[in-house]
Design a protein around this motif. Sequence first.
Motif, PDB file in Angstrom:
ATOM      1  N   ALA A 189       0.841  -1.208   0.000  1.00 45.86           N
ATOM      2  CA  ALA A 189       0.000   0.000   0.000  1.00 45.86           C
ATOM      3  C   ALA A 189       0.869   1.248   0.000  1.00 45.86           C
ATOM      4  CB  ALA A 189      -0.917  -0.020   1.221  1.00 45.86           C
ATOM      5  N   ALA A 190       1.920   1.254   0.842  1.00 41.77           N
ATOM      6  CA  ALA A 190       2.777   2.447   0.929  1.00 41.77           C
ATOM      7  C   ALA A 190       3.452   2.716  -0.410  1.00 41.77           C
ATOM      8  CB  ALA A 190       3.818   2.251   2.029  1.00 41.77           C
ATOM      9  N   ILE A 191       3.955   1.662  -1.045  1.00 40.05           N
ATOM     10  CA  ILE A 191       4.648   1.859  -2.326  1.00 40.05           C
ATOM     11  C   ILE A 191       3.656   2.313  -3.403  1.00 40.05           C
ATOM     12  CG2 ILE A 191       5.907   0.646  -4.173  1.00 40.05           C
ATOM     13  CD1 ILE A 191       7.407  -0.827  -1.941  1.00 40.05           C
ATOM     14  N   THR A 192       2.457   1.720  -3.376  1.00 39.12           N
ATOM     15  CA  THR A 192       1.445   2.123  -4.366  1.00 39.12           C
ATOM     16  C   THR A 192       1.098   3.608  -4.207  1.00 39.12           C
ATOM     17  OG1 THR A 192       0.523  -0.083  -4.258  1.00 39.12           O
ATOM     18  CG2 THR A 192      -0.841   1.591  -5.295  1.00 39.12           C
ATOM     19  N   VAL A 193       0.904   4.019  -2.960  1.00 36.47           N
ATOM     20  CA  VAL A 193       0.558   5.431  -2.703  1.00 36.47           C
ATOM     21  C   VAL A 193       1.702   6.333  -3.162  1.00 36.47           C
ATOM     22  CG1 VAL A 193       0.222   7.098  -0.837  1.00 36.47           C
ATOM     23  CG2 VAL A 193      -1.071   4.973  -0.846  1.00 36.47           C
ATOM     24  N   LEU A 194       2.922   5.943  -2.832  1.00 35.72           N
ATOM     25  CA  LEU A 194       4.095   6.746  -3.214  1.00 35.72           C
ATOM     26  C   LEU A 194       4.186   6.865  -4.738  1.00 35.72           C
ATOM     27  CD1 LEU A 194       6.633   8.029  -1.725  1.00 35.72           C
ATOM     28  CD2 LEU A 194       7.868   6.032  -2.535  1.00 35.72           C
ATOM     29  N   VAL A 195       4.052   5.722  -5.418  1.00 35.80           N
ATOM     30  CA  VAL A 195       4.168   5.734  -6.886  1.00 35.80           C
ATOM     31  C   VAL A 195       2.962   6.447  -7.513  1.00 35.80           C
ATOM     32  CG1 VAL A 195       4.215   4.257  -8.951  1.00 35.80           C
ATOM     33  CG2 VAL A 195       5.600   3.657  -6.974  1.00 35.80           C
ATOM     34  N   GLY A 196       1.758   6.151  -7.001  1.00 35.94           N
ATOM     35  CA  GLY A 196       0.556   6.791  -7.551  1.00 35.94           C
ATOM     36  C   GLY A 196       0.622   8.300  -7.414  1.00 35.94           C
ATOM     37  N   GLY A 197       0.985   8.773  -6.218  1.00 39.80           N
ATOM     38  CA  GLY A 197       1.116  10.217  -5.999  1.00 39.80           C
ATOM     39  C   GLY A 197       2.233  10.809  -6.839  1.00 39.80           C
ATOM     40  N   GLY A 198       3.339  10.053  -6.935  1.00 38.41           N
ATOM     41  CA  GLY A 198       4.467  10.525  -7.748  1.00 38.41           C
ATOM     42  C   GLY A 198       4.071  10.693  -9.201  1.00 38.41           C
ATOM     43  N   LEU A 199       3.289   9.745  -9.713  1.00 40.36           N
ATOM     44  CA  LEU A 199       2.820   9.852 -11.104  1.00 40.36           C
ATOM     45  C   LEU A 199       1.916  11.075 -11.279  1.00 40.36           C
ATOM     46  CD1 LEU A 199       2.071   6.116 -11.936  1.00 40.36           C
ATOM     47  CD2 LEU A 199       3.899   7.522 -12.888  1.00 40.36           C
ATOM     48  N   ALA A 200       1.063  11.313 -10.274  1.00 41.45           N
ATOM     49  CA  ALA A 200       0.218  12.509 -10.335  1.00 41.45           C
ATOM     50  C   ALA A 200       1.103  13.750 -10.389  1.00 41.45           C
ATOM     51  CB  ALA A 200      -0.705  12.561  -9.123  1.00 41.45           C
ATOM     52  N   GLY A 201       2.169  13.745  -9.589  1.00 41.88           N
ATOM     53  CA  GLY A 201       3.100  14.885  -9.567  1.00 41.88           C
ATOM     54  C   GLY A 201       3.748  15.108 -10.921  1.00 41.88           C
ATOM     55  N   ILE A 202       4.162  14.030 -11.562  1.00 39.80           N
ATOM     56  CA  ILE A 202       4.783  14.178 -12.893  1.00 39.80           C
ATOM     57  C   ILE A 202       3.737  14.669 -13.891  1.00 39.80           C
ATOM     58  CG2 ILE A 202       5.798  12.885 -14.813  1.00 39.80           C
ATOM     59  CD1 ILE A 202       7.524  11.458 -12.909  1.00 39.80           C
ATOM     60  N   GLY A 203       2.508  14.148 -13.767  1.00 40.28           N
ATOM     61  CA  GLY A 203       1.428  14.635 -14.642  1.00 40.28           C
ATOM     62  C   GLY A 203       1.241  16.137 -14.490  1.00 40.28           C
ATOM     63  N   GLY A 204       1.247  16.601 -13.241  1.00 43.79           N
ATOM     64  CA  GLY A 204       1.106  18.037 -12.981  1.00 43.79           C
ATOM     65  C   GLY A 204       2.250  18.821 -13.602  1.00 43.79           C
ATOM     66  N   MET A 205       3.457  18.291 -13.482  1.00 42.97           N
ATOM     67  CA  MET A 205       4.611  19.000 -14.049  1.00 42.97           C
ATOM     68  C   MET A 205       4.544  19.019 -15.573  1.00 42.97           C
ATOM     69  SD  MET A 205       8.669  18.510 -13.410  1.00 42.97           S
ATOM     70  CE  MET A 205       9.815  19.019 -14.696  1.00 42.97           C
ATOM     71  N   LEU A 206       4.081  17.916 -16.173  1.00 36.66           N
ATOM     72  CA  LEU A 206       3.963  17.883 -17.639  1.00 36.66           C
ATOM     73  C   LEU A 206       2.978  18.959 -18.124  1.00 36.66           C
ATOM     74  CD1 LEU A 206       3.882  14.035 -18.296  1.00 36.66           C
ATOM     75  CD2 LEU A 206       5.629  15.632 -19.088  1.00 36.66           C
ATOM     76  N   VAL A 207       1.857  19.096 -17.406  1.00 39.39           N
ATOM     77  CA  VAL A 207       0.876  20.127 -17.787  1.00 39.39           C
ATOM     78  C   VAL A 207       1.496  21.514 -17.606  1.00 39.39           C
ATOM     79  CG1 VAL A 207      -1.337  21.174 -17.151  1.00 39.39           C
ATOM     80  CG2 VAL A 207      -1.135  18.699 -17.293  1.00 39.39           C
ATOM     81  N   ALA A 208       2.181  21.699 -16.465  1.00 38.60           N
ATOM     82  CA  ALA A 208       2.777  23.012 -16.175  1.00 38.60           C
ATOM     83  C   ALA A 208       3.884  23.370 -17.160  1.00 38.60           C
ATOM     84  CB  ALA A 208       3.308  23.026 -14.754  1.00 38.60           C
ATOM     85  N   LEU A 209       4.586  22.366 -17.656  1.00 34.49           N
ATOM     86  CA  LEU A 209       5.645  22.634 -18.645  1.00 34.49           C
ATOM     87  C   LEU A 209       5.056  23.209 -19.925  1.00 34.49           C
ATOM     88  CD1 LEU A 209       8.047  19.571 -18.600  1.00 34.49           C
ATOM     89  CD2 LEU A 209       8.711  21.961 -18.459  1.00 34.49           C
ATOM     90  N   ASP A 210       3.900  22.700 -20.294  1.00 39.27           N
ATOM     91  CA  ASP A 210       3.262  23.163 -21.525  1.00 39.27           C
ATOM     92  C   ASP A 210       2.568  24.504 -21.310  1.00 39.27           C
ATOM     93  OD1 ASP A 210       2.731  22.740 -24.215  1.00 39.27           O
ATOM     94  OD2 ASP A 210       0.716  21.997 -23.812  1.00 39.27           O
ATOM     95  N   THR A 211       2.150  24.761 -20.070  1.00 37.39           N
ATOM     96  CA  THR A 211       1.408  26.000 -19.782  1.00 37.39           C
ATOM     97  C   THR A 211       2.180  26.792 -18.728  1.00 37.39           C
ATOM     98  OG1 THR A 211       0.057  24.761 -18.197  1.00 37.39           O
ATOM     99  CG2 THR A 211      -0.813  24.976 -20.405  1.00 37.39           C
ATOM    100  N   ALA A 212       1.820  26.646 -17.476  1.00 37.12           N
ATOM    101  CA  ALA A 212       2.530  27.261 -16.348  1.00 37.12           C
ATOM    102  C   ALA A 212       1.980  26.618 -15.085  1.00 37.12           C
ATOM    103  CB  ALA A 212       2.302  28.766 -16.328  1.00 37.12           C
TER     104      ALA A 212
END
Lengths: 288, 271
Positions: A189-212
Amino acid sequence: MVSSIIQALLNGLVSGTILAVPAIGFTAIFAVLRYPNFAIGSLATIGAYAGWLANVRLGWPLEASFGLAFVGAGIATLAAEWLAVRPLEKSGALMMAICSLAVGIVLENIVRFAFGNEARGFNVPLMRDIRFGDLRMSPQQVENFAVALLLMALLWAALNLTRMGRAMRATADNPDLARLKGVQPGTVAAITVLVGGGLAGIGGMLVALDTAADPLTGFRLILSVFAAAVLGGLGSIPGAVLGALIIGMVEELTVLLLAPNYRTAIGFAVILIVLTVRPSGLFGERAG
Amino acid sequence: MSGADSITQLPHNGWLARTQPNTTLQGRKFAEFCLEVSGGKRAFFMMPQTPFTQSTFNNFKIAYDKVGGATELLIYDDKKPSLRTEVDQAMRYNADCIFVGGYLTDTTVLLRDLFRAGFKGKIVGPGYSINQKLVESVGQPEATEGAYGMLPSPQEGSNGWKKVADLIKQASPDPFSCQIYDHINLAILAMAQAKDASGQAIRDTVRAVSQGGGEKVDNAVDGLKAIAAGRKVDYDGASGPCDFTELGDITDVKFRYEQVKAGKMALVRIA
């Protein structure tokens, strides 16, 4: 009109691929912990700001900034899980989901206090689009597309080729059986949460890279992420990817065909139709 | 301080007069400036969904129609993470000027995408989004260079404006402080003119002291002396001339026009 539609589909393919990254995180957390973590939007925002901090304030290259986006959002997700959501485990999935909504609001406001409300651009040069006849694509889109695909490939490899990945899939499929086979559910569970949240973080950064990056970067994604996960089948990682691609393209096409105030309705309509007609989504409920 | 047209169109029976320009006036001013800086007659108007989007565009369009120009409106969803398809629409219109009427965050996204798309025409928008913060949030100076921002402006340099600057101890008082200064002066003068300190008195006589010729005054003290001496006053305030239509809207206001030059906001003019 034909080229407008093709261009919109192209834009939708790219935005859908980016959307797939947090959608995978969302659905993976659901698969293992059995509740929808609605803080995923704010966690994407945390990732966007962590990446911005690394890239602009610390001068790190983008590759390393993605790392901080992953780690920052992953740790925030784990902290939120342990401090706020887990204590409500006995109250059921609904209470945990409501708690995650509250966590999302708290995180968004922490970002506002820490960074202010202004949009913040990354330290990457804006490049002119590449043109193919009437169509165009930005090099940033291509890079983001490639990063999203690479992440999905890495995740697939991790889930299928590593012991922990197999443990995660086993826990998602049948937690009791997995426990009998010696899988430690707490660690998974801990690893899933860490990876799941981390993926969300990268998704956010990808959007921000294209926009702000701004405090609502992730909030804008949440309905689309949820719709993608429901469409693909909550808990199914391939389903989340396919769902995200479909939602991404449909959202871009609506710009050509519908008034903007109906865009939000598209996400809700997809959720409503899927839950009514095929509640298990396109790929059922199985992860992996 | 609302500028929405609908406010003064409510059945207020004359109880409402405002110093904030309405969207009819703003839409016309936006269009006149777009026509001037672009030198062309083809504008694409991009604005998020707001209560004043349609009315601002309608008045923008009227000004373009008057000179035989062409306009197109695209209302976008400012919560959409990417606005590339919207920018594609704008590019296909081949406009010589794009009016970007959103707020700071979505205007940041739009300007980045317009730069990527290679838009060569003029970009104009309200000063609350095209400003120094935008230059910083876009992050690449070329993407904002040359963009114009315009906002209703106080009557800078007028005696009333100088008095507000002294009162609030700011070198350049904001439009809203100037408007409040005018509200108070107008209310006092209207009551003095009517010899009645009531709301009814203000409603009935505000136009008698705000317009229609007479001794120009920019503060209540001078106005009270003139009224006591039996002279007609015409108040010219800190925010503008403060002349009202029958509906309660101001007839004219100055705008402050700025342009991004070398990454900094440079004053073009106040007019």
